[in-house]
Write an enzyme that holds these catalytic residues in place. Sequence first.
Site, mmCIF file in Angstrom:
data_model
loop_
_atom_site.group_PDB
_atom_site.id
_atom_site.type_symbol
_atom_site.label_atom_id
_atom_site.label_comp_id
_atom_site.label_asym_id
_atom_site.label_seq_id
_atom_site.Cartn_x
_atom_site.Cartn_y
_atom_site.Cartn_z
ATOM 1 C CE LYS A 1 -15.259 -4.894 -0.623
ATOM 2 N NZ LYS A 1 -16.111 -5.150 0.627
ATOM 3 C CE LYS B 78 -6.879 -8.583 -2.131
ATOM 4 N NZ LYS B 78 -6.668 -9.034 -0.683
ATOM 5 C CE LYS C 157 -4.346 -1.356 1.953
ATOM 6 N NZ LYS C 157 -5.628 -1.655 3.170
#
Length: 328
Positions: free
Chosen positions: A198, A195, A115
Amino acid sequence: MKLVISGIQPTGLVHLGNYLGTIKPFKNLQANHDTIFLIADQHSISSSYFKASSGQSISYNLISSIKTTFLTLKACGIKNLIFQSQVPELCQLAWILGCISSMSSYEKMSQFQAKKEALTGSSLAIISYPVLMAADILLFKSHQVLIGDDQREHLCLCQDLAIRFNSIFGEYFPIPQEILAKTPRIMNLRDASKKMSKSSRSESTKINILDSPDNIRKKIMKAKTDCIMEVYYDEVNRMELANMIRIYYGIVGEDIVEKEVRKRWKDVLEFKSDLCDVVILEMGKIREKYYEAVYEDKFEKDEEELVDKLKEVGRKNLEEIKKIVGFF
């Protein structure tokens, strides 16, 4: 009964990976366990306001996303839902846990590094995210946590914090153990090395629970596969098809047996068609309940009696913890 906890961030639409990895397994656990399902609304802003010039559109979208997530979970049959922000004791416990842990524990975590790189920097919340997650688990003295394999690192930190607290102040927290979902991680429909997420900008990479039947069919039929028409399960050499096979068996609730897979479908097109049918049927039931609740304007935080009970548990436990560490 043992207490099992899990949760989800209310960012974006809930997708099939969330459903098979967390929601469906958690629903199955509800019959034989005490459960809490946390809507992690505080976690969801760990990076959204970082470097933002205005928060108005972010807060508006968050409110909408929280409502959608709540109603989707209810439509899926999830009970004992509570909003993280309804329990201020979580942040108070996170501070105490942060005081008994080292900065390096957080800086080494792979999700923090990823991140930080993606955002070209880091908010304080991004690095302290794991200690709030530990507080989510420990405040209610949870015995087990339903997680995906990408959350193991965070649970290990939570276990270390519980052990560290107990070693300093005496036995208080049970050491929470993992429950891994039976269905392996569901991957991106266009790139099985990533993966299903969202945050993916392309809608073709994921199947949202609230997608229409036409959209589900289009996404599955256009999902990436190789040029081999025979259907068989090979995680290494046929990653994309293997991912879709996992989705099929996760939906129908059966184990993958290679011999059965080879016999079941004559080719990939027939398999994809069958996959469309089972996904559309499963998601359709949820979508119907969701839109019924929306139409009847049934958004309201979960049963007040339940929430009050959980809040009281949180308050009681934090008061005990405060006395243990020396607060009045």
